[in-house]
Design an enzyme around this catalytic site. Structure first.
Site, short mmCIF file in Angstrom:
data_model
loop_
_atom_site.label_atom_id
_atom_site.label_comp_id
_atom_site.label_asym_id
_atom_site.label_seq_id
_atom_site.Cartn_x
_atom_site.Cartn_y
_atom_site.Cartn_z
N GLY A 34 -2.43 -8.15 7.49
CA GLY A 34 -2.06 -9.29 6.94
C GLY A 34 -2.19 -9.02 5.26
O GLY A 34 -2.56 -8.60 4.47
N GLU A 50 4.01 -7.93 5.44
CA GLU A 50 3.01 -7.58 5.30
C GLU A 50 2.68 -6.33 6.02
O GLU A 50 1.62 -4.85 6.21
CB GLU A 50 1.57 -9.00 5.92
CG GLU A 50 1.64 -9.74 4.62
CD GLU A 50 1.43 -8.98 3.34
OE1 GLU A 50 0.52 -8.21 3.36
OE2 GLU A 50 1.14 -9.72 2.71
N GLU A 54 1.39 -2.82 5.04
CA GLU A 54 0.74 -1.78 4.83
C GLU A 54 0.72 -0.92 5.76
O GLU A 54 0.20 0.09 6.14
CB GLU A 54 -0.53 -2.63 5.31
CG GLU A 54 -0.73 -4.28 4.18
CD GLU A 54 -1.83 -5.48 4.77
OE1 GLU A 54 -2.70 -4.89 6.30
OE2 GLU A 54 -2.59 -5.83 3.76
N GLU A 101 -5.10 5.02 5.04
CA GLU A 101 -5.10 5.29 6.88
C GLU A 101 -4.58 3.76 7.26
O GLU A 101 -5.08 3.05 7.33
CB GLU A 101 -6.85 5.78 7.30
CG GLU A 101 -6.95 6.66 6.47
CD GLU A 101 -8.31 7.57 6.90
OE1 GLU A 101 -8.87 7.68 8.29
OE2 GLU A 101 -9.38 6.97 6.71
#
Length: 161
Positions: A34, A50, A54, A101
């Site tokens: 997020g 997002e 990510e 990760e």
């Protein structure tokens, strides 16, 4: 008086096996994807962007937004967080500059890995299975303090006649 809020979106993303997508943020540790909504973006566009940033920009990670969980507000910084649920629909998960990760975990593992108090509280709301929207406000001085915490039905309880 300045009347400006920052708005962020996040989602509890699950796969077909019922596991949850977590990213390891260099700043906050383990969390669900997020971030802040950019000018001109819809909630949905921001959430999808997002997640790609990510968890898989190059591989085109895709989701289907399935539900609304709730809203919380940092009353000191005027940041409003809007939480959703979503299903993973495709793409290859890869770490990025925003995540060291990217992993799939069980709900129990997610509760163990997420230790940042605000992120943990929001995760508990996401995992509650409630049909009500969660709404809370908080502040953070030396510790995380919830100021108000409620759950509300969505929409009218009975039709107006």
């Amino acid at each position: 008086m300045d009347k400006n809020h920052l708005v962020s979106v996040a989602a509890l993303i699950t796969n077909k096996e019922g596991k949850i997508l977590l990213v390891n943020s260099p700043w906050r540790g383990w969390e669900y994807p997020g971030g802040l909504i950019e000018p001109g973006e819809t909630f949905q566009e921001a959430l999808r962007r997002e997640i790609r940033e990510e968890a898989g920009e190059e591989a085109g990670v895709e989701i289907h937004i399935t539900g609304f969980v709730g809203i919380c507000k940092n009353i000191e910084r005027d940041v409003v967080n809007i939480d959703f649920t979503a299903e993973y629909t495709g793409g290859e998960l890869t770490p990025s500059e925003e995540s060291t990760e990217v992993i799939w975990v069980t709900p129990e593992e997610a509760l163990r890995l997420i230790t940042f108090p605000l992120t943990r509280k929001r995760l508990e709301n996401m995992l509650s299975g409630s049909s009500e929207a969660h709404l809370f406000c908080f502040k953070r001085n030396d510790e995380f303090v919830v100021k108000e915490d409620d759950a509300f039905s969505v929409g009218l309880r009975k039709p107006l006649t």
